[in-house]
Design an enzyme around this catalytic site. Structure first.
Site, PDB file in Angstrom:
ATOM      1  N   GLU A   1      25.362  28.006  15.218  1.00  0.00           N
ATOM      2  CA  GLU A   1      26.790  28.289  15.363  1.00  0.00           C
ATOM      3  C   GLU A   1      27.579  27.351  14.466  1.00  0.00           C
ATOM      4  O   GLU A   1      27.324  26.158  14.391  1.00  0.00           O
ATOM      5  CB  GLU A   1      27.215  28.092  16.820  1.00  0.00           C
ATOM      6  CG  GLU A   1      26.657  29.139  17.750  1.00  0.00           C
ATOM      7  CD  GLU A   1      27.018  28.853  19.189  1.00  0.00           C
ATOM      8  OE1 GLU A   1      28.116  28.320  19.427  1.00  0.00           O
ATOM      9  OE2 GLU A   1      26.205  29.155  20.079  1.00  0.00           O
TER      10      GLU A   1
ATOM     11  N   THR B   1      19.679  40.121  19.353  1.00  0.00           N
ATOM     12  CA  THR B   1      18.518  39.613  20.089  1.00  0.00           C
ATOM     13  C   THR B   1      18.168  40.583  21.214  1.00  0.00           C
ATOM     14  O   THR B   1      19.030  40.989  21.986  1.00  0.00           O
ATOM     15  CB  THR B   1      18.812  38.216  20.660  1.00  0.00           C
ATOM     16  OG1 THR B   1      19.260  37.367  19.603  1.00  0.00           O
ATOM     17  CG2 THR B   1      17.570  37.612  21.266  1.00  0.00           C
TER      18      THR B   1
ATOM     19  N   CYS C   1      22.596  31.584  22.251  1.00  0.00           N
ATOM     20  CA  CYS C   1      21.193  32.006  22.176  1.00  0.00           C
ATOM     21  C   CYS C   1      20.267  31.388  23.214  1.00  0.00           C
ATOM     22  O   CYS C   1      19.548  32.107  23.911  1.00  0.00           O
ATOM     23  CB  CYS C   1      20.649  31.709  20.770  1.00  0.00           C
ATOM     24  SG  CYS C   1      21.449  32.679  19.474  1.00  0.00           S
TER      25      CYS C   1
ATOM     26  N   LYS D   1      11.332  35.497  17.457  1.00  0.00           N
ATOM     27  CA  LYS D   1      12.699  35.080  17.763  1.00  0.00           C
ATOM     28  C   LYS D   1      12.777  34.347  19.103  1.00  0.00           C
ATOM     29  O   LYS D   1      13.312  33.235  19.199  1.00  0.00           O
ATOM     30  CB  LYS D   1      13.601  36.318  17.776  1.00  0.00           C
ATOM     31  CG  LYS D   1      14.988  36.114  18.369  1.00  0.00           C
ATOM     32  CD  LYS D   1      15.845  35.188  17.545  1.00  0.00           C
ATOM     33  CE  LYS D   1      17.259  35.141  18.104  1.00  0.00           C
ATOM     34  NZ  LYS D   1      18.116  34.218  17.355  1.00  0.00           N
TER      35      LYS D   1
ATOM     36  N   ASN E   1      13.370  30.133  19.705  1.00  0.00           N
ATOM     37  CA  ASN E   1      14.516  29.576  20.425  1.00  0.00           C
ATOM     38  C   ASN E   1      14.093  28.868  21.704  1.00  0.00           C
ATOM     39  O   ASN E   1      14.704  27.872  22.109  1.00  0.00           O
ATOM     40  CB  ASN E   1      15.542  30.669  20.727  1.00  0.00           C
ATOM     41  CG  ASN E   1      16.505  30.870  19.566  1.00  0.00           C
ATOM     42  OD1 ASN E   1      16.519  30.098  18.621  1.00  0.00           O
ATOM     43  ND2 ASN E   1      17.311  31.918  19.639  1.00  0.00           N
TER      44      ASN E   1
ATOM     45  N   ASP F   1      17.995  33.582  25.716  1.00  0.00           N
ATOM     46  CA  ASP F   1      16.682  33.837  25.128  1.00  0.00           C
ATOM     47  C   ASP F   1      15.564  33.262  25.992  1.00  0.00           C
ATOM     48  O   ASP F   1      14.497  33.868  26.127  1.00  0.00           O
ATOM     49  CB  ASP F   1      16.612  33.253  23.715  1.00  0.00           C
ATOM     50  CG  ASP F   1      17.450  34.050  22.723  1.00  0.00           C
ATOM     51  OD1 ASP F   1      18.168  34.958  23.160  1.00  0.00           O
ATOM     52  OD2 ASP F   1      17.398  33.750  21.520  1.00  0.00           O
TER      53      ASP F   1
END
Length: 414
Positions: free
Chosen positions: A150, A123, A275, A219, A223, A279
């Site tokens: 995960e 990322t 993440c 991406k 998220n 993010d």
């Protein structure tokens, strides 16, 4: 086709095993213990599908051409594609992902495979890949975001919601290489996915080859929307708790609306993990000089939720002299071995800042303490010593002390 993968975390290992069904894949890592475990068909991360794949390879039920290695020359020499899946932690001081591992991996690839197509799966900030191409004068770098959970990384690779690859749209070679990479991922997916019907009426796995920067934005925005869902239902729960209302009844009624549905609606102590925290912060940083209110509010809402949860816990032990607060598991969610940015750690820090005693039950920790709090690996002892047990996610092991468990896990799911 020979493919190299740099990094054997959730992303790297899952994509390496996926591609090893039909290609020669060399998985490179810098940690000898992880490479040794993989060489013995033992997964270094908690993921049932990964463990099953490795064991099926040993038994011959699902042969894989998969070679874990510490040697970059072995991994990269002759590779047609080199996938970079190294960690990029968010640096709060710089308001930017630490991309040093990505650039180190690219330098190593170019030392042994100057013509390989490099696909970044780490990322990264929006605009990074294009800037990297220009700075390195290297047009053979693509970006392909991952959309994995995960504990279910390989499953999600086998059953992808969509495949996205970024390439400069005015570069015919790069666009062709991006389509080839997308097809490699499709080839490794569960064949059943080719018969599925998508919401737009199409069949199969949606493949998007878009611009480099658009792929990076997909991406981070995806998220951040998931973080928004978590924050929204957490704030709903905060309101209901503060007004003595039944949170579950409200959520059930709200989510019967087909436009809202029941995804990411289970209250928690806040979003966390690999993440979402980094993010959302990176996307907010990318909004520099761009008007916004919502993205910043999502990040702030997560802090506010942890403050509320900590205050609720402290209030519940107010009448106990020298209370001992037990933290049940440090992991972000059930079925995960990830402590990173878990919401319960944020709650724990706030409680300790008030001078209260905190103990931790975490059987995977081999240290006597965690940031100054005693670690107990015996669950019976932990229950006995705790005046209140704080659990971000419920576990049936707590059933016998349910009266002193504090959790907001209403639906018993992640």
């Amino acid at each position: 086709m020979k493919i190299a993968v740099a990094g054997t975390g959730y992303v790297g290992l899952s994509v390496a095993l996926l591609l090893a069904q039909h290609n020669e894949v060399h998985a490179l890592d810098i940690v000898p213990e992880k490479v040794s475990m993989l060489g013995k068909a033992i997964s270094p991360i908690v993921d049932k599908e990964i463990s099953d794949f490795l064991q099926a390879n040993v038994s011959g039920d699902r042969p894989l051409n998969f070679q874990p290695t510490l040697d970059p020359a072995q991994a990269y020499t002759g590779a047609e594609y080199a996938i970079i899946a190294t960690p990029t932690n968010y640096d709060p001081k710089k308001n930017y992902f630490d991309t040093s591992s990505v650039e180190a991996a690219i330098e190593a690839v170019r030392r042994y495979a100057p013509e390989a197509w490099i696909v970044i799966k780490s990322t990264i900030p929006v605009g990074y890949t294009q800037q990297l191409q220009e700075r390195l004068r290297d047009s053979r770098i693509l970006f392909s975001p991952e959309f994995l959970r995960e504990g279910h990384a390989l499953f999600d690779n086998l059953h992808p919601s969509r495949i996205v690859v970024g390439a400069p749209q005015d570069d015919e070679q790069a666009v062709a290489a991006a389509h080839t990479f997308a097809e490699l991922l499709v080839q490794g997916a569960d064949p059943q996915e080719m018969r599925r019907v998508n919401p737009d009426g199409t069949t199969g796995i949606p493949e998007l080859v878009v611009g480099l920067t658009e792929a990076e934005a997909i991406k981070l925005f995806a998220n951040t929307y998931l973080a928004l869902r978590v924050a929204y239902f957490n704030e709903l729960d905060t309101y209901a708790e503060s007004r003595c209302l039944d949170t579950q009844s409200i959520i059930n009624g709200v989510c019967l609306d087909p436009r809202i549905r029941s995804d990411y609606n289970n209250p928690s102590f806040g979003y966390g993990g690999y993440c979402l925290p980094k993010d959302t912060k990176q996307l907010l940083a990318n909004y520099d000089k761009v008007p916004q209110n919502l993205i910043g509010a999502i990040v702030e809402a997560n802090r506010t939720r942890k403050d509320f949860i900590a205050d609720e816990i402290i209030d519940r032990v107010a009448d106990i002299k020298n209370p001992v607060i037990g933290i049940y598991r440090l992991t972000m969610k059930s079925g995960s071995d990830n402590f990173r940015q878990s919401a319960i750690q944020g709650v724990m820090k706030r409680i300790k800042a008030k001078g209260l005693t905190v103990i931790v039950y975490e059987p995977t920790l081999n240290t006597p303490d965690f940031f100054g709090s005693k670690v107990i690996r015996d669950l019976t002892q932990f229950k006995r010593e705790s005046d209140i047990v704080v659990a971000n996610r419920w576990n049936d092991d707590l059933g016998d002390i349910s009266g002193k468990v504090f959790t907001r896990d209403l639906f018993r799911c992640d």
